[in-house]
Design a protein around this motif. Structure first.
Motif, PDB file in Angstrom:
ATOM      1  N   MET A  83      48.845  50.881  33.537  1.00  0.00           N
ATOM      2  CA  MET A  83      49.424  50.494  34.816  1.00  0.00           C
ATOM      3  C   MET A  83      49.899  51.775  35.482  1.00  0.00           C
ATOM      4  O   MET A  83      50.548  52.614  34.849  1.00  0.00           O
ATOM      5  CB  MET A  83      50.600  49.524  34.676  1.00  0.00           C
ATOM      6  CG  MET A  83      51.325  49.278  36.000  1.00  0.00           C
ATOM      7  SD  MET A  83      52.737  48.129  35.878  1.00  0.00           S
ATOM      8  CE  MET A  83      51.843  46.579  35.862  1.00  0.00           C
ATOM      9  N   LEU A  85      52.045  53.378  38.726  1.00  0.00           N
ATOM     10  CA  LEU A  85      52.997  53.146  39.812  1.00  0.00           C
ATOM     11  C   LEU A  85      53.189  54.442  40.581  1.00  0.00           C
ATOM     12  O   LEU A  85      53.493  55.482  39.991  1.00  0.00           O
ATOM     13  CB  LEU A  85      54.351  52.681  39.262  1.00  0.00           C
ATOM     14  CG  LEU A  85      54.406  51.302  38.593  1.00  0.00           C
ATOM     15  CD1 LEU A  85      55.826  51.029  38.096  1.00  0.00           C
ATOM     16  CD2 LEU A  85      53.976  50.212  39.554  1.00  0.00           C
ATOM     17  N   LEU A  98      60.491  47.955  42.239  1.00  0.00           N
ATOM     18  CA  LEU A  98      59.278  48.198  41.452  1.00  0.00           C
ATOM     19  C   LEU A  98      59.446  47.834  39.980  1.00  0.00           C
ATOM     20  O   LEU A  98      58.452  47.655  39.267  1.00  0.00           O
ATOM     21  CB  LEU A  98      58.878  49.683  41.553  1.00  0.00           C
ATOM     22  CG  LEU A  98      58.490  50.194  42.944  1.00  0.00           C
ATOM     23  CD1 LEU A  98      58.336  51.704  42.924  1.00  0.00           C
ATOM     24  CD2 LEU A  98      57.200  49.540  43.410  1.00  0.00           C
ATOM     25  N   PRO A 100      60.389  45.129  38.158  1.00  0.00           N
ATOM     26  CA  PRO A 100      59.887  43.910  37.503  1.00  0.00           C
ATOM     27  C   PRO A 100      58.455  44.022  36.988  1.00  0.00           C
ATOM     28  O   PRO A 100      58.148  43.538  35.897  1.00  0.00           O
ATOM     29  CB  PRO A 100      60.008  42.853  38.598  1.00  0.00           C
ATOM     30  CG  PRO A 100      61.165  43.322  39.426  1.00  0.00           C
ATOM     31  CD  PRO A 100      61.035  44.826  39.458  1.00  0.00           C
ATOM     32  N   GLN A 101      57.559  44.650  37.749  1.00  0.00           N
ATOM     33  CA  GLN A 101      56.179  44.763  37.271  1.00  0.00           C
ATOM     34  C   GLN A 101      56.077  45.744  36.112  1.00  0.00           C
ATOM     35  O   GLN A 101      55.259  45.564  35.201  1.00  0.00           O
ATOM     36  CB  GLN A 101      55.249  45.170  38.412  1.00  0.00           C
ATOM     37  CG  GLN A 101      55.638  46.425  39.162  1.00  0.00           C
ATOM     38  CD  GLN A 101      54.769  46.646  40.388  1.00  0.00           C
ATOM     39  OE1 GLN A 101      53.541  46.592  40.330  1.00  0.00           O
ATOM     40  NE2 GLN A 101      55.409  46.886  41.531  1.00  0.00           N
ATOM     41  N   LYS A 103      58.481  46.199  33.872  1.00  0.00           N
ATOM     42  CA  LYS A 103      59.026  45.462  32.732  1.00  0.00           C
ATOM     43  C   LYS A 103      58.004  44.483  32.174  1.00  0.00           C
ATOM     44  O   LYS A 103      57.852  44.346  30.955  1.00  0.00           O
ATOM     45  CB  LYS A 103      60.300  44.718  33.135  1.00  0.00           C
ATOM     46  CG  LYS A 103      60.962  43.974  31.972  1.00  0.00           C
ATOM     47  CD  LYS A 103      62.218  43.267  32.395  1.00  0.00           C
ATOM     48  CE  LYS A 103      62.947  42.666  31.186  1.00  0.00           C
ATOM     49  NZ  LYS A 103      62.118  41.803  30.341  1.00  0.00           N
ATOM     50  N   GLU A 104      57.314  43.787  33.060  1.00  0.00           N
ATOM     51  CA  GLU A 104      56.306  42.821  32.604  1.00  0.00           C
ATOM     52  C   GLU A 104      55.218  43.514  31.798  1.00  0.00           C
ATOM     53  O   GLU A 104      54.762  42.992  30.775  1.00  0.00           O
ATOM     54  CB  GLU A 104      55.707  42.103  33.810  1.00  0.00           C
ATOM     55  CG  GLU A 104      54.688  41.036  33.431  1.00  0.00           C
ATOM     56  CD  GLU A 104      54.127  40.304  34.636  1.00  0.00           C
ATOM     57  OE1 GLU A 104      53.301  39.390  34.442  1.00  0.00           O
ATOM     58  OE2 GLU A 104      54.511  40.641  35.776  1.00  0.00           O
ATOM     59  N   PHE A 105      54.799  44.695  32.233  1.00  0.00           N
ATOM     60  CA  PHE A 105      53.757  45.448  31.535  1.00  0.00           C
ATOM     61  C   PHE A 105      54.235  45.863  30.136  1.00  0.00           C
ATOM     62  O   PHE A 105      53.516  45.710  29.143  1.00  0.00           O
ATOM     63  CB  PHE A 105      53.388  46.679  32.362  1.00  0.00           C
ATOM     64  CG  PHE A 105      52.285  47.515  31.757  1.00  0.00           C
ATOM     65  CD1 PHE A 105      50.959  47.102  31.842  1.00  0.00           C
ATOM     66  CD2 PHE A 105      52.575  48.707  31.121  1.00  0.00           C
ATOM     67  CE1 PHE A 105      49.941  47.881  31.287  1.00  0.00           C
ATOM     68  CE2 PHE A 105      51.572  49.486  30.571  1.00  0.00           C
ATOM     69  CZ  PHE A 105      50.247  49.063  30.654  1.00  0.00           C
ATOM     70  N   GLN A 108      54.469  42.815  27.849  1.00  0.00           N
ATOM     71  CA  GLN A 108      53.141  42.383  27.385  1.00  0.00           C
ATOM     72  C   GLN A 108      52.714  43.196  26.170  1.00  0.00           C
ATOM     73  O   GLN A 108      52.181  42.648  25.200  1.00  0.00           O
ATOM     74  CB  GLN A 108      52.117  42.530  28.505  1.00  0.00           C
ATOM     75  CG  GLN A 108      52.249  41.502  29.615  1.00  0.00           C
ATOM     76  CD  GLN A 108      51.271  41.746  30.746  1.00  0.00           C
ATOM     77  OE1 GLN A 108      50.563  42.762  30.776  1.00  0.00           O
ATOM     78  NE2 GLN A 108      51.225  40.835  31.704  1.00  0.00           N
TER      79      GLN A 108
END
Length: 233
Positions: A83, A85, A98, A100-101, A103-105, A108
Motif C-alpha cells: 500500500m 500513501l 489517512l 484508517p486505511q 490501520k486496515e492494511f 489485514q
C-alpha cells in the motif's frame, strides 16, 4: 495482544520500555519490531529483498512525499502486498484522515498471520507517526506512552510538531470511538436491568394482591361461621 486495561502496572511499564537494547547509529538503517507482526524502518530496508524475507515481511506500507515517488516506491510487487500513501512531511499535513486505511492494511497483515513493514524515506517522522497512532489504538495507550513505546524500540524517531499535535488529538478520537462502540451494549444492559426490576416489582405486586385476597377470603369465612353459631344459639 493484551490492552493496557488487561495488564498490571508492571506489565504496562515493561511494554512501554521495551527490550532495552543498546542503540547504535547503524540501527537507524535497519527496521525494528514494534508489535508482533509490525515493523518500522527506513527506505534502505525496503530495497533489500533478502532482508525483507529474513524478517518474514508479507505486507509493506510505503509512506512517502509525492516528490520522493521515484525512489520511495514498491520494489518487489511479486513478493509482497503493498500500500502506498502520498503524505507531505510538513506540519500542515492531515494524518488522521489517512490513518484508517493504513490501520486496515496493517490489521489485514497481522490477522492473516503475516508481518507488515511500515516505512518512509528515513523512518524518522512520517512512518513513525502512523505507527504511534496504530500502537495507541491497538494497545490502548495515551499518545505519550505510545510515542515512548515506539521510540524505545527505534530511538531515532522524531515526528514534527504538527504530527505530535495530531497524535494528541487522535487519543481523544480513538477513545471516543471506543466509548461509542460500547454505548449500545451499556444501554442494552441498562434496559435489561430496568426490565428485570419492573418484572420483580410486578411479581411483588401480584403477590401482595394474592395475599390480600386470601386475607379477605379468610376474614369473610370466619365472619360467616360466627353468624351461623349465633343463629344456633
Amino acid at each position: 495482544m493484551q490492552t493496557v486495561q488487561e495488564m498490571s502496572a508492571d506489565e504496562k511499564q515493561q511494554l512501554i520500555q521495551g527490550p532495552g537494547d543498546e542503540w547504535t547509529y547503524e540501527m537507524r538503517r535497519q527496521c525494528q519490531e514494534i508489535l508482533p507482526g509490525l515493523y518500522l524502518g527506513p527506505l534502505q530496508v525496503s530495497k533489500s529483498l533478502e532482508t525483507l524475507q529474513s524478517y518474514g515481511v508479507t505486507h509493506i506500507l510505503c509512506i512517502r512525499d509525492a516528490q520522493e515517488a521515484f525512489s520511495v516506491r514498491p520494489r518487489f510487487p511479486d513478493h509482497f502486498q503493498y500500500m502506498t500513501l502520498d503524505v507531505r512531511d510538513n506540519e500542515d499535513q492531515n494524518l488522521i484522515k489517512l490513518f484508517p486505511q493504513a490501520k486496515e492494511f496493517i490489521d489485514q497483515a497481522r490477522l492473516a498471520g503475516g508481518r507488515a513493514l511500515v516505512h518512509c524515506n528515513g523512518g524518522i517522522s512520517l512512518s513513525p507517526s502512523f505507527v504511534v497512532m496504530y500502537v495507541m489504538q491497538e494497545v490502548g495507550l495515551s499518545w505519550e506512552d505510545a510515542l515512548h513505546m515506539v521510540q524505545n524500540r527505534r530511538y531515532c524517531i522524531s515526528p514534527n510538531g504538527g504530527f505530535l499535535t495530531q497524535l494528541k488529538e487522535y487519543e481523544s478520537i480513538y477513545k471516543a470511538h471506543i466509548a461509542v462502540q460500547g454505548f449500545p451494549q451499556q444501554q442494552q444492559r441498562a434496559v435489561s436491568r430496568r426490565k428485570r426490576e419492573e418484572d420483580d416489582d410486578a411479581d411483588e405486586l401480584r403477590e401482595q394482591e394474592l395475599q390480600e385476597r386470601k386475607r379477605a377470603y379468610t376474614e369473610n369465612a370466619n365472619g360467616d361461621d360466627s353468624d351461623d353459631n349465633a343463629m344456633q344459639t
